[in-house]
Design an enzyme around this catalytic site. Sequence first.
Site, short mmCIF file in Angstrom:
data_model
loop_
_atom_site.label_atom_id
_atom_site.label_comp_id
_atom_site.label_asym_id
_atom_site.label_seq_id
_atom_site.Cartn_x
_atom_site.Cartn_y
_atom_site.Cartn_z
N ASP A 219 0.84 -1.20 0.00
CA ASP A 219 0.00 0.00 0.00
C ASP A 219 0.87 1.24 0.00
OD1 ASP A 219 0.95 0.29 2.54
OD2 ASP A 219 -0.97 -0.09 3.54
N ILE A 220 0.22 2.39 -0.22
CA ILE A 220 0.93 3.67 -0.29
C ILE A 220 1.08 4.20 1.12
CG2 ILE A 220 0.89 6.01 -1.24
CD1 ILE A 220 -0.93 4.95 -3.45
N GLU B 94 -6.02 2.24 -0.78
CA GLU B 94 -4.69 2.47 -1.35
C GLU B 94 -3.85 1.19 -1.39
OE1 GLU B 94 -4.09 3.26 3.12
OE2 GLU B 94 -5.69 3.24 1.63
#
Length: 519
Positions: A391-392, A434
């Site tokens: 994920d970001i 995300e």
Amino acid sequence: MESHINTYITLVATSAVLNVFLCLYTYFRRSKIPSSKIFILYTAALSIYTFGYAIELASDTLEQMLFWTTVEYIGMPFSASLGLMLMIKYTGKTLSKKVTAALFVIPSITLGMVATNDFHHLFYKKVWLREDSPVPLMDIAVGQWYVVHGAFTFSCLLCACLILIGQWRHTKKMYRRQLLTLITSQIIPMVAAFLYLLGLTPGGMDPVPVLMCITSAMYIWAILSSRLLTIVPIAKDSIFESMREGVIVLDSFNRLVDYNRSLRDMLPELNTTMIGQPLDDIWLTLAGKTFPVEYGREGLQTDLYWQLNGETVCYQVRTSYVYNKDAQTVGSLIMLIDITEQRFLQEQLKQLAYFDGLTKIYNRTQFLHRGREILSEAQLNPQPVSFILFDIDYFKRINDTYGHDVGDQALIHVVSVCNRYLRPEMLFARYGGEEFVIALPNTSLQEAEKLAEQLRVALLNDPLDVKGVPITLTSSFGIAQYNGGSDSLESLLRDADTALYESKRNGRNAVRAYTVSTT
């Protein structure tokens, strides 16, 4: 002579009565009769003409005769135009509003000319009573417009007759009696008028109103015997040309025989000079390749994509054989149906069902479905499969600082960067928010770690540009591998998720592989 005139008047009056009957019959059955309005006006015009002529013959003075002559021309010149329109309608064709209006220009002028002839004498140069007749009869010297009116009337009758004759070979035998009646109804007055203009009729009398008695009787007979007007045959050509589907007709050697109007709209490059050529040769000219559908098979259905006016359209192609009366194959039909909108909607539904609307990669549901297939294959053919979850980092901070639009751009940017390193067999999806997931068939844990590190470095070194402002994006990665056994996809993704959170606990922007010691 007087008895002959009385007989003549009787026959003309009978014609008028028969036309009135036809007019009223059509009016009261107008809901069941195609083109009833035209036929009502046509028979009404003939009724006025024949009644006026009968009363003209029964008149004693020249003034009375001229008056009833004017009454005749309220109907007679318009009957020619209406008759032509009726025959055109019968064959399944239509006239534009401009052409229809043009057909009534000369009849309207003719009526005006007759009503005002005393002022210009362009229709009748001179009218007088015959001196050698025991009963009052009017004689005329024709004027210039009389010739124009006569030529127009003759032309209308001739055109109607030729149109009907042209339909003969396209009409089934059961409808030819109707067609013959209509052809005869045009030929009789046309020939009679021609003979009258040549001065070859007995006593110089106009035979057309009398012969209307015969044509009207034929109409009535045809109505009662073959349901004329109620059941009107539709020409095969009309059906062929009015079909919404494009149709190609081929002979037994797959040469082009015919095509309809819809096909011309679908394939504007096709033209009549190609008739007689093999379809494959035509397609080489149009598309640079042979026809992409196997058209020699009965009942084949497939899709054909084509460029039309700069846009891609989709035609469903259906094929069938053409048989003769002996059930022998003499050719084939190729039908093209425009299903562009349908295919577009299907693609939209597919996108909604399979892909993430923002990033255009697979969604969570589709990844789980395809991921299980990859895992099942690995279980049947013992081979490693690895899964990467990432994920970001600090994605909420990006949304709060720059707004959700920039957050969306960040998701799209991450997908764009990752796609540079992913091979077609790798399954890439947005797992939620995300978070992203990658399934790597036939890939070991070490190989998956190497790929994840490539992705991490690429994202770090390729910041998102927002109106000239670089925004550095980092990601945390977790990896799990299937090495045999009965692990499910869900359990492997939980292991990858565990490794992902280990990356976050160790400062983010890192790659971790799941091991038993991780827990």
